[in-house]
Design a protein around this motif. Structure first.
Motif, PDB file in Angstrom:
ATOM      1  N   VAL A  93       0.835  -1.201   0.000  1.00 29.28           N
ATOM      2  CA  VAL A  93       0.000   0.000   0.000  1.00 29.28           C
ATOM      3  C   VAL A  93       0.869   1.250   0.000  1.00 29.28           C
ATOM      4  N   THR A  94       1.907   1.267   0.835  1.00 36.13           N
ATOM      5  CA  THR A  94       2.742   2.465   0.890  1.00 36.13           C
ATOM      6  C   THR A  94       3.529   2.664  -0.393  1.00 36.13           C
ATOM      7  N   GLU A  95       3.847   1.585  -1.096  1.00 32.12           N
ATOM      8  CA  GLU A  95       4.634   1.702  -2.315  1.00 32.12           C
ATOM      9  C   GLU A  95       3.789   1.938  -3.563  1.00 32.12           C
ATOM     10  N   LYS A  96       2.640   1.257  -3.662  1.00 31.44           N
ATOM     11  CA  LYS A  96       1.882   1.273  -4.909  1.00 31.44           C
ATOM     12  C   LYS A  96       0.454   1.777  -4.770  1.00 31.44           C
ATOM     13  N   SER A  97       0.170   2.439  -3.678  1.00 32.67           N
ATOM     14  CA  SER A  97      -1.187   2.902  -3.425  1.00 32.67           C
ATOM     15  C   SER A  97      -1.590   3.998  -4.407  1.00 32.67           C
ATOM     16  N   ASP A  98      -2.896   4.132  -4.610  1.00 33.42           N
ATOM     17  CA  ASP A  98      -3.406   5.212  -5.435  1.00 33.42           C
ATOM     18  C   ASP A  98      -3.457   6.521  -4.652  1.00 33.42           C
ATOM     19  N   ALA A  99      -3.122   6.454  -3.377  1.00 30.59           N
ATOM     20  CA  ALA A  99      -3.179   7.663  -2.561  1.00 30.59           C
ATOM     21  C   ALA A  99      -2.077   8.645  -2.934  1.00 30.59           C
ATOM     22  N   LEU A 100      -0.830   8.210  -2.930  1.00 29.55           N
ATOM     23  CA  LEU A 100       0.289   9.118  -3.170  1.00 29.55           C
ATOM     24  C   LEU A 100       1.459   8.414  -3.822  1.00 29.55           C
ATOM     25  N   ASP A 101       2.298   9.206  -4.468  1.00 25.45           N
ATOM     26  CA  ASP A 101       3.606   8.743  -4.926  1.00 25.45           C
ATOM     27  C   ASP A 101       4.601   9.262  -3.902  1.00 25.45           C
ATOM     28  N   MET A 129      -2.157   8.900   4.600  1.00 28.01           N
ATOM     29  CA  MET A 129      -0.968   8.076   4.436  1.00 28.01           C
ATOM     30  C   MET A 129      -0.119   8.089   5.703  1.00 28.01           C
ATOM     31  N   LEU A 130      -0.008   9.232   6.334  1.00 27.17           N
ATOM     32  CA  LEU A 130       0.744   9.344   7.585  1.00 27.17           C
ATOM     33  C   LEU A 130       0.067   8.540   8.691  1.00 27.17           C
ATOM     34  N   THR A 131      -1.231   8.664   8.810  1.00 21.65           N
ATOM     35  CA  THR A 131      -1.986   7.909   9.814  1.00 21.65           C
ATOM     36  C   THR A 131      -1.899   6.413   9.554  1.00 21.65           C
ATOM     37  N   PHE A 132      -1.973   6.033   8.302  1.00 18.95           N
ATOM     38  CA  PHE A 132      -1.856   4.624   7.924  1.00 18.95           C
ATOM     39  C   PHE A 132      -0.515   4.059   8.381  1.00 18.95           C
ATOM     40  N   TYR A 133       0.550   4.799   8.153  1.00 19.87           N
ATOM     41  CA  TYR A 133       1.883   4.333   8.541  1.00 19.87           C
ATOM     42  C   TYR A 133       1.978   4.170  10.056  1.00 19.87           C
ATOM     43  N   ILE A 134       1.461   5.134  10.805  1.00 20.64           N
ATOM     44  CA  ILE A 134       1.499   5.069  12.266  1.00 20.64           C
ATOM     45  C   ILE A 134       0.704   3.874  12.771  1.00 20.64           C
ATOM     46  N   ASN A 135      -0.479   3.676  12.229  1.00 20.99           N
ATOM     47  CA  ASN A 135      -1.336   2.576  12.679  1.00 20.99           C
ATOM     48  C   ASN A 135      -0.748   1.212  12.348  1.00 20.99           C
ATOM     49  N   GLN A 157      10.027   8.103  17.459  1.00 20.79           N
ATOM     50  CA  GLN A 157       9.557   8.228  16.079  1.00 20.79           C
ATOM     51  C   GLN A 157       8.057   8.480  16.035  1.00 20.79           C
ATOM     52  N   ARG A 158       7.316   7.815  16.936  1.00 22.16           N
ATOM     53  CA  ARG A 158       5.867   8.034  16.986  1.00 22.16           C
ATOM     54  C   ARG A 158       5.582   9.501  17.314  1.00 22.16           C
ATOM     55  N   ALA A 159       6.305  10.051  18.275  1.00 32.11           N
ATOM     56  CA  ALA A 159       6.114  11.454  18.653  1.00 32.11           C
ATOM     57  C   ALA A 159       6.439  12.367  17.469  1.00 32.11           C
ATOM     58  N   ARG A 160       7.497  12.030  16.740  1.00 31.82           N
ATOM     59  CA  ARG A 160       7.888  12.826  15.569  1.00 31.82           C
ATOM     60  C   ARG A 160       6.786  12.789  14.511  1.00 31.82           C
ATOM     61  N   LEU A 161       6.211  11.617  14.291  1.00 29.11           N
ATOM     62  CA  LEU A 161       5.157  11.484  13.285  1.00 29.11           C
ATOM     63  C   LEU A 161       3.876  12.187  13.725  1.00 29.11           C
ATOM     64  N   GLU A 162       3.596  12.167  15.025  1.00 31.37           N
ATOM     65  CA  GLU A 162       2.431  12.889  15.531  1.00 31.37           C
ATOM     66  C   GLU A 162       2.633  14.396  15.366  1.00 31.37           C
ATOM     67  N   ARG A 163       3.861  14.881  15.578  1.00 32.56           N
ATOM     68  CA  ARG A 163       4.166  16.294  15.339  1.00 32.56           C
ATOM     69  C   ARG A 163       4.055  16.616  13.851  1.00 32.56           C
ATOM     70  N   ALA A 164       4.407  15.647  13.018  1.00 35.25           N
ATOM     71  CA  ALA A 164       4.298  15.845  11.564  1.00 35.25           C
ATOM     72  C   ALA A 164       2.841  16.051  11.158  1.00 35.25           C
ATOM     73  N   LYS A 165       1.911  15.434  11.868  1.00 38.79           N
ATOM     74  CA  LYS A 165       0.487  15.653  11.585  1.00 38.79           C
ATOM     75  C   LYS A 165       0.136  17.120  11.803  1.00 38.79           C
ATOM     76  N   LEU A 166       0.624  17.668  12.916  1.00 32.33           N
ATOM     77  CA  LEU A 166       0.349  19.077  13.210  1.00 32.33           C
ATOM     78  C   LEU A 166       1.012  19.994  12.177  1.00 32.33           C
ATOM     79  N   GLU A 167       2.234  19.649  11.799  1.00 29.94           N
ATOM     80  CA  GLU A 167       2.939  20.434  10.787  1.00 29.94           C
ATOM     81  C   GLU A 167       2.226  20.366   9.436  1.00 29.94           C
TER      82      GLU A 167
END
Length: 124
Positions: A43-51, A90-96, A106-116
């Protein structure tokens, strides 16, 4: 004309006894297990969501992660919804999918990335 007889008792609703076929515990074939299907990686590599840019979730800064996701979302021709929604999903998918194996830092960094990401898209 034939008469229809009325029933004086109701049908039982008990369990039906059925015989089960015994299944053997021996496997057919060579006995080797198939390689696990890594659908989340696919999903992360070939998803229709993002490149996505390779290694985007491993970046050291939340701002860099958000900027990369934003760039990918805006330039992707395969996404089906808005850029913000695609990037955030995509970010939420990766965290979950990482679950408990994701280090707390890393989880804290990704949660901050959501805010950013929210700030980058002006959704704040």
């Amino acid at each position: 004309m034939a008469q229809v007889r009325k029933r004086t008792h109701s049908r039982k609703t008990g369990t039906h006894h059925t015989t089960r076929r015994k299944t053997s515990t021996a496997r057919k074939g060579t006995g080797r297990r198939a390689a696990p299907k890594r659908w989340s990686q696919r999903v992360t590599e070939k998803s229709d969501a993002l490149d996505l840019k390779r290694g985007v979730f491993k970046l050291t800064s939340a701002k860099k992660i958000a900027a990369s996701l934003k760039r990918s979302a805006e330039h992707s021709a395969r996404r089906k919804t808005g850029a913000y929604r695609s990037a955030l999903s995509m970010l939420t998918f990766y965290i979950n999918r990482a679950g408990k194996t994701l280090p707390k830092t890393q989880r804290a960094r990704l949660e901050r990335a959501k805010l950013e990401l929210k700030r980058a898209f002006g959704k704040e």
